[in-house]
Design a protein around this motif. Structure first.
Motif, PDB file in Angstrom:
ATOM      1  N   GLU A 137       0.806  -1.223   0.000  1.00 32.10           N
ATOM      2  CA  GLU A 137       0.000   0.000   0.000  1.00 32.10           C
ATOM      3  C   GLU A 137       0.838   1.271   0.000  1.00 32.10           C
ATOM      4  OE1 GLU A 137      -3.154   0.035  -0.653  1.00 32.10           O
ATOM      5  OE2 GLU A 137      -2.988  -2.138  -0.759  1.00 32.10           O
ATOM      6  N   GLY A 138       2.112   1.146   0.277  1.00 32.93           N
ATOM      7  CA  GLY A 138       2.978   2.313   0.289  1.00 32.93           C
ATOM      8  C   GLY A 138       3.595   2.540  -1.072  1.00 32.93           C
ATOM      9  N   GLY A 139       4.200   3.692  -1.224  1.00 28.73           N
ATOM     10  CA  GLY A 139       4.910   3.954  -2.462  1.00 28.73           C
ATOM     11  C   GLY A 139       4.829   5.405  -2.877  1.00 28.73           C
ATOM     12  N   ILE A 140       5.469   5.690  -3.961  1.00 29.57           N
ATOM     13  CA  ILE A 140       5.516   7.038  -4.504  1.00 29.57           C
ATOM     14  C   ILE A 140       4.863   7.011  -5.873  1.00 29.57           C
ATOM     15  CG2 ILE A 140       7.046   8.917  -5.239  1.00 29.57           C
ATOM     16  CD1 ILE A 140       7.254   8.389  -2.259  1.00 29.57           C
ATOM     17  N   TYR A 141       4.023   7.965  -6.127  1.00 31.21           N
ATOM     18  CA  TYR A 141       3.371   8.085  -7.420  1.00 31.21           C
ATOM     19  C   TYR A 141       3.773   9.420  -8.027  1.00 31.21           C
ATOM     20  CZ  TYR A 141       0.758   4.331  -5.386  1.00 31.21           C
ATOM     21  OH  TYR A 141       0.433   3.156  -4.791  1.00 31.21           O
ATOM     22  N   ASP A 142       4.245   9.395  -9.226  1.00 30.93           N
ATOM     23  CA  ASP A 142       4.675  10.605  -9.921  1.00 30.93           C
ATOM     24  C   ASP A 142       3.910  10.656 -11.231  1.00 30.93           C
ATOM     25  OD1 ASP A 142       5.901  12.690 -11.192  1.00 30.93           O
ATOM     26  OD2 ASP A 142       7.933  11.910 -10.993  1.00 30.93           O
ATOM     27  N   THR A 143       2.813  11.367 -11.228  1.00 30.30           N
ATOM     28  CA  THR A 143       1.927  11.431 -12.380  1.00 30.30           C
ATOM     29  C   THR A 143       1.886  12.851 -12.914  1.00 30.30           C
ATOM     30  OG1 THR A 143       0.562   9.697 -11.395  1.00 30.30           O
ATOM     31  CG2 THR A 143      -0.433  10.981 -13.172  1.00 30.30           C
ATOM     32  N   ARG A 144       2.033  12.979 -14.208  1.00 33.61           N
ATOM     33  CA  ARG A 144       1.980  14.300 -14.840  1.00 33.61           C
ATOM     34  C   ARG A 144       0.731  14.354 -15.695  1.00 33.61           C
ATOM     35  NH1 ARG A 144       5.636  16.826 -19.485  1.00 33.61           N
ATOM     36  NH2 ARG A 144       5.687  18.977 -18.783  1.00 33.61           N
TER      37      ARG A 144
END
Length: 195
Positions: A137-144
């Motif tokens: 459930e953890g993490g990094i999201y990098d959405t443009r």
């Protein structure tokens, strides 16, 4: 400085209040009170790297702007206990003046400085110790995305509405098995140059 948002965050609209909060010790004090509840300046001082008298001075300064207040007395009624007025804060509506833009920029920089190591510490220290279902459930999201200012505001509002019930119920009403989950949200409009 009214509370009128889905989280009940304290809304800062005074550039002087933003400048007051844009101090590392004051941000640390407010964060400790928000996360751990009422405390005295003496209890907070080792956690924020200040002497009790310096912590007390900063707490009084935060109180001048309504960010903290006196809490119910503890076991030792001679000691002044402080509490945060809300579980979070937000600021906006100040971009109309140079003073407001400058104060907001200063506060944003300090907030980012305080949070800059959180993802790295989470990845190296916390995540390896989590149970598999929590690691997933953890993490990094990098959405443009490409959006208008109005569309970006709609997205931010929708995200707040999804999170609001969880923010408002707090730890005391959370179900068994719940744990703190920190959502860091950076909304970074770009300059418009397509790179």
């Amino acid at each position: 400085m009214a509370k009128g948002n889905p989280y009940g965050d304290f809304e800062i609209d005074d550039p002087k209040a933003m400048r007051a909060l844009a101090h590392p010790v004051r941000l640390a004090l407010l964060e400790r009170l928000r996360r751990h509840g009422p405390a005295t300046a003496s209890q907070l001082s080792p956690q924020v790297g200040a002497t009790p008298s310096v912590a007390s001075w900063h707490l009084r300064h935060l109180a001048e702007f309504g960010l903290v207040r006196d809490a119910e007395p503890g076991p030792d009624r001679r000691e002044r206990r402080w509490e945060a007025v809300a579980s979070g804060f937000r600021f906006g509506g100040v971009a109309q003046t140079p003073e407001g833009r400058d104060a907001a920029r200063t506060l944003i920089e300090q907030i980012i400085l305080r949070a800059r190591d959180l993802p790295q510490r989470w990845a190296s220290e916390v995540a390896p110790e989590l149970e598999p279902e929590w690691q997933d459930e953890g993490g990094i999201y990098d959405t443009r995305i490409y959006a208008t200012a109005e569309e970006a505001a709609q997205i931010a509002q929708a995200m707040e509405m999804v999170l609001a019930p969880f923010v408002l119920r707090g730890a005391e009403k959370a179900p068994d098995g719940a744990r703190p989950v920190r959502y860091l949200r950076y909304i970074l409009p770009e300059s418009g140059d397509d790179e």
